[in-house]
Write an enzyme that holds these catalytic residues in place. Structure first.
Site, short mmCIF file in Angstrom:
data_model
loop_
_atom_site.label_atom_id
_atom_site.label_comp_id
_atom_site.label_asym_id
_atom_site.label_seq_id
_atom_site.Cartn_x
_atom_site.Cartn_y
_atom_site.Cartn_z
N ARG A 113 67.97 73.96 60.53
CA ARG A 113 67.65 73.44 59.37
C ARG A 113 66.55 72.42 59.62
O ARG A 113 66.51 71.81 60.78
CB ARG A 113 69.06 72.69 59.09
CG ARG A 113 68.94 71.99 57.53
CD ARG A 113 68.83 73.00 56.43
NE ARG A 113 69.02 72.37 55.00
CZ ARG A 113 68.83 72.75 53.97
NH1 ARG A 113 68.08 73.99 54.03
NH2 ARG A 113 69.14 72.24 52.98
N THR A 385 65.04 81.72 49.02
CA THR A 385 65.57 81.69 50.38
C THR A 385 65.94 83.32 50.78
O THR A 385 65.74 84.12 49.82
CB THR A 385 67.07 80.97 50.39
OG1 THR A 385 66.58 79.65 49.98
CG2 THR A 385 67.99 81.12 51.43
N ASN A 405 63.35 76.70 51.07
CA ASN A 405 64.00 76.12 49.44
C ASN A 405 63.18 76.81 48.29
O ASN A 405 63.68 77.94 48.04
CB ASN A 405 63.81 74.50 49.47
CG ASN A 405 64.45 73.91 48.52
OD1 ASN A 405 65.48 74.54 48.14
ND2 ASN A 405 64.22 72.84 48.04
N SER A 456 72.82 71.72 52.65
CA SER A 456 72.36 73.18 52.46
C SER A 456 73.65 73.74 51.66
O SER A 456 74.98 73.34 51.96
CB SER A 456 71.99 73.79 53.58
OG SER A 456 71.49 75.33 53.36
N SER A 457 73.47 74.77 50.96
CA SER A 457 74.17 75.75 50.48
C SER A 457 74.20 77.02 51.07
O SER A 457 75.04 77.90 50.74
CB SER A 457 74.23 76.03 48.99
OG SER A 457 74.07 74.77 48.32
N GLY A 477 69.87 81.54 46.83
CA GLY A 477 70.23 81.31 45.58
C GLY A 477 70.56 79.93 45.20
O GLY A 477 71.22 79.40 44.39
N GLY A 478 70.16 79.12 46.20
CA GLY A 478 70.23 77.55 46.01
C GLY A 478 71.73 77.32 45.83
O GLY A 478 72.69 77.82 46.73
O1 DON Z 1 69.49 75.39 51.44
C1 DON Z 1 69.78 75.30 50.54
O2 DON Z 1 70.88 75.27 50.02
C2 DON Z 1 68.51 75.86 49.67
N1 DON Z 1 67.34 75.02 50.15
C3 DON Z 1 68.45 77.23 49.54
C4 DON Z 1 67.48 77.56 48.63
C5 DON Z 1 67.52 79.03 47.76
O3 DON Z 1 68.55 79.55 48.11
C6 DON Z 1 66.75 79.40 46.87
N2 DON Z 1 66.59 80.75 46.61
N3 DON Z 1 66.76 81.32 45.63
#
Ligand code: DON
Length: 573
Positions: A113, A385, A405, A456-457, A477-478
């Site tokens: 990370r 991501t 991100n 992070s997720s 997917g955040g």
């Molecule tokens: O680490 C995280 O949770 C986010 N930065 C992930 C970002 C993400 O999955 C964007 N994608 N659609």
């Protein structure tokens, strides 16, 4: 093998000569042809399988395993190709998590990370009145954390069998000689043309005088040179010497704060994976600084005592129960989760049966709870991501989620180095209670400190059944990542679906705040009406996640699926 979505790209160049090493299987008329490839959504393979966001990346992963590489070799090569052919999320300027289970049962978690630079501080995105300036954590130089991916690739090498020089060769070939853009990639590049131009200080391969269209070839000479430095010098080819100097020069031109020391001192870290039991399956996932492993453990344990399969797939009963579990788990995320090297995350308690049954004690199956009265539990101890799933012939499992991100990160290309930097700093809580790009809020646990990793997720996950390898899964997917993984696993375990169906089914998402349920366009309309009657606010949205999954069937075949939602594609043999 079933080919569902087919995308045919014409051969437009045959004269290029690709790299000549023994690993030069990339080129026109070769095993991996970057000028002519198709998207394959599902496959059943006897020995080895890869599912990733791009056909070329999956094909390279499979080709590496054909040449004797294991799942770790394939994961390294696949990530490097994604850094070339999937610039919106594949990266060397971002970070990620690798979760693996070796066939001897050893579990491995590699945390690469991004981290906050030395000069970062908790109020760095606040103006003089204390108001957050979200544009600064989202775009441009100040939004970037110290990139971790290259350190992560080298931290993976002890588990690999082949030489790094070989594993990076396909990515160098594709960057140097180019690859043909799909329709989606051309549209994505056109979509960020203006913001890349605005945030970068020098010209780059991503922006040209005319718009991109399907079938155009994207050549990335600067990126090829950067990858070649990494090939020759190892991690120092990125964190030291010319590449590091180019990153720091870019920072200086754009008021960024990443310095040479930040790069030199960055290290990937080993993290003990988390595991829990769900209806006889052992689920293994990522520990903090990801919130993902804890969240899926909490959500799955909260619904486990209910007869989900009797309720039925996406019936009002099963969806309402799953939403209430999501609400409660995400409330805990905001309060208790952050980088464990800076904040004591009460992992054991958050995942314990006693705590989770107390969390559901006010659950009412007839009506919506209200987030303002849910809050985090009481504990006494103090959208771009990308994911890849790999199984090799020996049965090693590797699950990697990696990110910049946002799509195309901070929209800043490192001048002369050809890669885009992340905007991961936005995953910190820039001010307590102020939502980030994903609407997630946080507090002290996830405040900015030099050297700290932002919460992070990302949820790379593995499942064992009867103690044997069963599923490899994960998604971008955040904040929707843990809910996507949770729902896909429940679809397989409770609703008896194939991994492909489990991934492609419509998803829904609740994250405590905002107090609403986001649903995909094809979500069942009857269930939606019933939920509205029970008091839920429903917010239609676009697609959720791009999940890549592999399931090992009783006959050992690898049932492999790439999400219907993108150009995601499988490969194997
Ligand atoms: O680490 C995280 O949770 C986010 N930065 C992930 C970002 C993400 O999955 C964007 N994608 N659609």
């Amino acid at each position: 093998m079933r080919k569902i979505s087919i995308l045919c790209i014409c051969i437009i160049a045959t004269t290029f000569i690709f790299g000549q090493s023994s690993f030069s299987f990339v080129g026109p008329d070769k095993e991996v042809n970057p000028y002519s490839y198709i998207v394959i959504k599902r496959g059943e393979f006897k020995q080895a399988a890869v599912s990733s966001a791009h056909p070329l990346a999956s094909m390279v992963g499979a080709a590496i395993m054909k040449r004797g590489g294991n799942a770790f070799d394939a994961a390294i090569a696949t990530q490097l190709v994604l850094a070339v052919v999937y610039p919106q999320a594949g990266n060397i300027g971002g970070g990620g998590f690798l979760l693996a289970r070796k066939v001897n049962g050893e579990l491995i978690g590699i945390d690469y990370r991004e981290a906050a630079p030395e000069k970062a501080n908790r109020d760095m995105y606040l103006d003089k009145n204390g108001n957050p300036q979200m544009n600064l954590s989202l775009a441009g130089h100040l939004a970037s954390g110290i990139p971790g991916t290259v350190a992560g690739l080298f931290a993976t090498m002890p588990y690999a069998k082949l030489a790094f020089e070989q594993l990076i060769q396909p990515a160098i070939d594709i960057a140097a000689k180019g690859y043909v853009l799909t329709e989606k990639e051309a549209a994505n590049l056109n979509g960020v043309r203006e913001s890349i131009t605005k945030n970068s200080t020098q010209p780059s391969a991503f922006v040209r005088s005319i718009k991109w269209k399907v079938g155009d070839t994207l050549v990335q000479k600067d990126l090829a040179a950067t990858l070649t430095r990494i090939q020759k010098e190892g991690a120092r080819g990125f964190y030291d010497g010319k590449t590091a100097e180019l990153i720091v020069a870019e920072m200086q031109r754009g008021n960024g704060i990443i310095g040479l020391n930040d790069l030199k001192n960055y290290t990937a870290k080993l993290r003990n994976p988390l595991s829990f039991n769900y209806r006889g399956h052992e689920i293994i996932s990522f520990a903090p600084p990801s919130s993902g492993g804890i969240l899926i453990a909490q959500m799955m344990k909260m619904v486990e005592k209910y007869p989900m399969s009797k309720y039925g797939f996406q019936s009002t009963k099963s969806v309402q129960l799953m939403i209430e579990a999501e609400r409660r788990a995400y409330a805990d995320r905001a309060e208790f989760m952050g980088d464990p090297d800076f904040f004591k995350v009460p992992v054991k308690t958050l995942m314990s049966d006693a705590y989770l049954s107390q969390r559901m004690s006010d659950y009412n199956p007839e009506k919506a709870s209200v987030s303002s009265s849910i809050k985090a539990g009481i504990i006494k101890e103090s959208e771009e991501t990308t994911h890849l799933s790999i199984v090799d012939p020996a049965g090693n499992l590797v699950s990697v989620t990696t990110t910049l991100n946002n799509s195309f990160g901070n929209r800043t290309v490192v001048g002369g180095a050809g890669f885009i930097l992340n905007n991961e700093m936005d995953d910190f809580s820039v001010k307590p209670g102020v939502p980030n790009m994903y609407g997630a809020i946080g507090g002290e646990a996830n405040s900015i400190q030099p050297g700290k990793r932002m919460l992070s997720s990302m949820t790379p996950t593995l499942v064992l059944k009867d103690k044997k390898p069963y599923i490899v899964i994960g998604t971008p997917g955040g904040t929707t990542i843990p809910t996507s993984v949770y729902q896909a696993l429940i679809n397989v375990i409770d609703f008896n679906m194939s991994v492909g169906d489990a991934i492609d089914k419509p998803k829904f998402h609740h994250q405590w705040l905002p107090d609403e349920v986001a649903i995909e366009p094809d979500f069942d309309s009857n269930t939606k009406e019933q939920l509205i009657k029970m008091g839920y606010k429903i917010t239609p949205r676009g697609s959720i996640g791009k999940t890549e999954g592999i399931r090992i069937l009783p006959n050992k075949r690898r049932e492999t699926a790439a999400d219907k939602r993108g150009d995601d594609s499988v490969a194997g043999f």
